[in-house]
Design a protein around this motif. Structure first.
Motif, PDB file in Angstrom:
ATOM      1  N   LEU A  65     -31.386   5.857  49.711  1.00 45.59           N
ATOM      2  CA  LEU A  65     -30.176   5.160  49.281  1.00 45.59           C
ATOM      3  C   LEU A  65     -29.877   3.991  50.219  1.00 45.59           C
ATOM      4  N   ILE A  66     -29.976   4.241  51.517  1.00 49.42           N
ATOM      5  CA  ILE A  66     -29.708   3.176  52.491  1.00 49.42           C
ATOM      6  C   ILE A  66     -30.683   2.020  52.300  1.00 49.42           C
ATOM      7  N   GLN A  67     -31.940   2.347  51.997  1.00 54.41           N
ATOM      8  CA  GLN A  67     -32.925   1.289  51.755  1.00 54.41           C
ATOM      9  C   GLN A  67     -32.538   0.454  50.538  1.00 54.41           C
ATOM     10  N   ALA A  68     -32.102   1.117  49.472  1.00 56.90           N
ATOM     11  CA  ALA A  68     -31.687   0.395  48.263  1.00 56.90           C
ATOM     12  C   ALA A  68     -30.488  -0.498  48.554  1.00 56.90           C
ATOM     13  N   ILE A  69     -29.573  -0.008  49.389  1.00 52.69           N
ATOM     14  CA  ILE A  69     -28.410  -0.819  49.765  1.00 52.69           C
ATOM     15  C   ILE A  69     -28.852  -2.030  50.579  1.00 52.69           C
TER      16      ILE A  69
END
Length: 486
Positions: free
Chosen positions: A270-274
């Motif tokens: 999720l952090i990567q997508a953000i």
């Protein structure tokens, strides 16, 4: 005290009005009606019954709440002088806000109130769409309907859909949950000789329809699971099925412990997508994180220890308790004060610990554990007065590590490396940077650039062994250059 009597005019023509109510109206002296826009009113006129309507009040206000409040206040004032009869469409206690205001006034001792029945619009409405209400139904106000009010597995009746604008608002709200082509039925003047029933796809709800204050929109239950994918209950049902004896063997085998690594992986993704600012990926990764929450909740329920309701209650209570400036009487002037209050409240909630660092360890992340330890120690003054001290400590530890590499044992070298990393975490804390996030970004950056190098090798001579380190470094610099251009 004079009495205020509220009666219902029923849902249709005069012949559906109970005989007792008809006689009561015939002998009325001070008779008021909310609106003349009702099938029975013209027949009352033909019967020689006189009345005063409140239709003019609708012209004075831009919203219905003010209209209903003025009507109620006027009736209370009139009833203070003489007995008054007030008539509303349908039944007085079904979708009638003016009557709710009068009931409130009765509780406060402002008026003596009597309520006499009348057929509500629901009875002929159930007949019109052939619905048994025991199956479960909702009655919602189209002027104040919210997405979260809707239960898709029930019969849904929406009143106050009186013109194209209100129909458009209802349509847009429904489209947040239902498919655009979901069938909806528009019923006008249910039970009367002028009854009109028409079923259309949802996207046509506000197009070319003849709407009035006698119009109700009916939405049938969404019986297919695929139609209810936007409902929390549907996802909960899916997870429960996966964990059931008839479900998936892998899902049935999972425990809180076995799912730990997946929870961490999903948060990182999720952090990567953000970081990549990819909205579609954020939606997907948030779904994966949510799956972990629902799986843990279902495991808790299967084992009889807790359920999703317990989780919701716990977090709701915490959010209300820790935001007294929103849900209470506390006043704050900055986000800093919010954080200070939050921490103070949090401290009162936690059980007393024997050691200051108790509960700060995070087994899944040594970086986060270091960060927590140092942050907690700083709360009692065990900290550098400013970042300069942290920089000096880093330089000191770096020299000690270099010395251990040249002269020390392997164990000493690892120990000194740990001290260097620990001081780096401390620097990040002073600078308000997340070491965990920094490490994630560094890994992502390395992966991205190395893929470029790998692709360049394949498109060139085909094997890493065919290139010198300087040539590979050139590919690396090209990758950095491409990132800056992008």
């Amino acid at each position: 005290m004079p009495a205020l009597t509220v009666i219902g005019l029923g849902a249709a023509e005069l012949d559906q009005l109970p005989l007792g109510l008809y006689k009561f109206i015939k002998q009325a002296k001070s008779f008021y009606i909310r609106t003349e826009d009702h099938p029975v009113v013209q027949e009352l006129v033909e019967e020689g019954i006189t009345f005063t309507s409140f239709d003019a009040v609708y012209e004075k206000h831009e919203d219905f709440s003010a209209v209903y409040r003025e009507i109620a206040d006027t009736l209370i004032a009139l009833a203070a002088k003489e007995d008054v009869i007030y008539a509303v469409p349908g039944h007085p206690l079904v979708a009638e806000q003016t009557v709710q205001h009068l009931i409130e006034a009765e509780r406060e001792g402002k008026v003596s109130l009597q309520i006499k029945g009348g057929q509500s619009f629901l009875d002929p409405l159930f007949t019109a769409v052939r619905v048994d209400p025991i199956e479960g139904f909702q009655l919602l106000d189209g002027t104040a309907m919210r997405r979260d009010d809707i239960q898709m597995n029930q019969h849904l009746f929406i009143g106050q859909v009186y013109d194209a604008f209100s129909a458009s608002e209802v349509k847009l709200t429904l489209m947040e949950k239902y498919p655009d082509d979901f069938p909806v039925t528009i019923v006008t003047a249910a039970g009367s000789s002028k009854e009109v029933i028409r079923t259309v796809p949802l996207f046509e709800l506000d197009r070319g329809m003849e709407l009035s204050n006698l119009t109700t929109v009916y939405v049938p239950p969404a019986n297919e699971r695929e139609q209810r994918y936007k409902e929390w209950q549907t996802f909960r049902e899916i997870v429960a099925i996966l964990r059931s004896p008839e479900g998936c063997p892998w899902d049935r085998e999972q425990t809180h412990e076995s799912l730990k690594r997946y929870s961490i992986e999903e948060v990182y993704e999720l952090i990567q997508a953000i970081n990549e600012q990819d909205d579609e990926a954020i939606v997907e990764e948030l779904g994966d994180v949510l799956l972990q929450v629902f799986l843990h909740a279902q495991i808790g329920e299967d084992e009889g220890y807790f359920s999703m309701e317990d989780i919701l209650q716990s977090i709701s209570e915490k959010m209300v308790r820790r935001h007294p400036h929103v849900f209470g009487e506390v006043t704050v002037n900055s986000s800093g004060e919010v954080l200070s209050n939050w921490q103070a409240i949090k401290e009162t909630e936690k059980p007393k610990v024997e050691h200051l660092l108790q509960g700060q360890r995070r087994e899944e992340s040594s970086l986060l554990t270091s960060f927590n330890f140092q942050k907690k120690a700083a709360t009692v003054g065990f900290d550098w007065p400013d970042v300069a001290g942290a920089w000096s400590k880093f330089d000191e530890e770096l020299q000690e590590w270099k010395h251990a590499i040249e002269h020390g044992t392997l164990e000493q070298q690892v120990d000194e490396l740990g001290d260097v990393l620990f001081t780096l975490v401390n620097l990040s804390r002073f600078l308000k940077l997340s070491p965990e996030l920094a490490m994630q970004q560094a890994n992502q950056k390395f992966e991205r650039r190395f893929r470029f190098v790998e692709t360049s090798v394949r498109e060139g001579r085909g094997d890493f062994g065919d290139y010198t380190l300087d040539e590979l470094e050139e590919f690396w610099q090209q990758a950095k250059h491409e990132e800056r251009r992008g």
